[in-house]
Design a protein around this motif. Structure first.
Motif, PDB file in Angstrom:
ATOM      1  N   TYR A  41     100.208  -9.126   3.569  1.00 35.96           N
ATOM      2  CA  TYR A  41     101.401  -8.354   3.243  1.00 35.96           C
ATOM      3  C   TYR A  41     102.133  -8.101   4.549  1.00 35.96           C
ATOM      4  CZ  TYR A  41     104.480  -4.673   1.701  1.00 35.96           C
ATOM      5  OH  TYR A  41     105.602  -3.949   1.418  1.00 35.96           O
ATOM      6  N   HIS A  93      99.184  -6.223   6.767  1.00 32.81           N
ATOM      7  CA  HIS A  93      97.775  -5.999   6.438  1.00 32.81           C
ATOM      8  C   HIS A  93      97.311  -7.128   5.529  1.00 32.81           C
ATOM      9  CE1 HIS A  93      98.310  -4.457   2.290  1.00 32.81           C
ATOM     10  NE2 HIS A  93      99.210  -3.601   2.752  1.00 32.81           N
ATOM     11  N   GLU A  96      95.922  -8.892   2.322  1.00 29.07           N
ATOM     12  CA  GLU A  96      96.187  -8.535   0.931  1.00 29.07           C
ATOM     13  C   GLU A  96      95.641  -9.614   0.012  1.00 29.07           C
ATOM     14  OE1 GLU A  96      96.465  -6.588  -1.835  1.00 29.07           O
ATOM     15  OE2 GLU A  96      97.868  -5.557  -0.504  1.00 29.07           O
ATOM     16  N   ARG A 130      95.778  -8.860  -3.581  1.00 28.43           N
ATOM     17  CA  ARG A 130      96.311  -8.491  -4.900  1.00 28.43           C
ATOM     18  C   ARG A 130      97.777  -8.907  -4.996  1.00 28.43           C
ATOM     19  NH1 ARG A 130      96.767  -2.883  -4.933  1.00 28.43           N
ATOM     20  NH2 ARG A 130      96.977  -3.109  -2.701  1.00 28.43           N
ATOM     21  N   PRO A 168     102.945  -1.795  -0.069  1.00 33.85           N
ATOM     22  CA  PRO A 168     101.926  -1.828   0.980  1.00 33.85           C
ATOM     23  C   PRO A 168     100.888  -0.723   0.824  1.00 33.85           C
ATOM     24  CG  PRO A 168     103.879  -0.737   1.806  1.00 33.85           C
ATOM     25  CD  PRO A 168     104.213  -1.252   0.420  1.00 33.85           C
ATOM     26  N   ASP A 169      99.729  -0.976   1.397  1.00 33.36           N
ATOM     27  CA  ASP A 169      98.721   0.069   1.562  1.00 33.36           C
ATOM     28  C   ASP A 169      98.977   0.645   2.952  1.00 33.36           C
ATOM     29  OD1 ASP A 169      96.506   1.611   2.146  1.00 33.36           O
ATOM     30  OD2 ASP A 169      95.110   0.255   1.140  1.00 33.36           O
TER      31      ASP A 169
END
Length: 186
Positions: free
Chosen positions: A93, A120, A122, A124, A129-130
């Motif tokens: 991401y 980051h 990813e 999924r 974003p996380d």
């Protein structure tokens, strides 16, 4: 541009991405394939809505919606079939802030400036974003020729135009600011 009569991308140098703007929570979303051919990059882009994302990758009965103009439909189908052919799935991401300028006198000429690059890992199909995992990757040392000269003004500058229609003012910018072409993955 659009990919006429293509079943899937066959070039060894391409990447695929799903793109959202703003905070990424609202449609429209965009599917893009960038194919590199020598020094030129061709982009195939299609708009999708909330009913398709991410269902197109999780629902085995999914069919490409027949909405939008012909080139968008062709590009959406190209993205979908290429993803299936190569078993593509999310890997990373990326997020950044962009300022874009569009020429009012040239047929196609854009200048974009990207800052605050973050990423980051990813796996999924999400466009959100996380924030706990995001890390900066716009290190000042990545932007300068000499590692001992970090800069506080880190910007990814892109000059975009048709390959055979480079505006004179692009050449002036390149000369005036002594710009050099480099690669930077984002």
């Amino acid at each position: 541009t659009f990919a006429k009569n293509r079943l899937y991308v066959k070039s060894p140098r391409f990447n695929m991405r799903a793109r959202a703007y703003g905070d990424g929570t609202k449609a429209p979303f965009f599917l893009e394939i960038k194919v590199k051919d020598g020094n030129c990059v061709n982009k195939y882009r299609a708009k999708i809505d909330e009913s398709e994302w991410p269902r197109m990758f999780s629902d085995p009965t999914y069919q490409v919606h027949q909405q939008g103009n012909a080139s968008e439909m062709t590009n959406k189908e190209l993205f979908y079939k290429t993803a299936l052919k190569y078993n593509a799935s999310p890997r990373i991401y990326t997020q950044y802030r962009r300022r874009a300028f569009v020429s009012e006198i040239d047929e196609y000429a854009r200048v974009t400036m990207d800052i605050n690059m973050k990423c980051h890992l990813e796996d999924r199909y999400t466009l959100i974003p996380d924030n706990n995992k995001l890390i900066n990757y716009d290190s000042s040392f990545s932007y300068t020729k000499e590692a001992n000269r970090p800069s506080d003004n880190n910007v990814i500058l892109e000059l975009k135009c048709y390959p055979h229609q480079v505006p004179i003012w692009f050449l002036d910018l390149i000369r005036e600011f002594e710009l050099t072409r480099t690669s930077f993955s984002k």
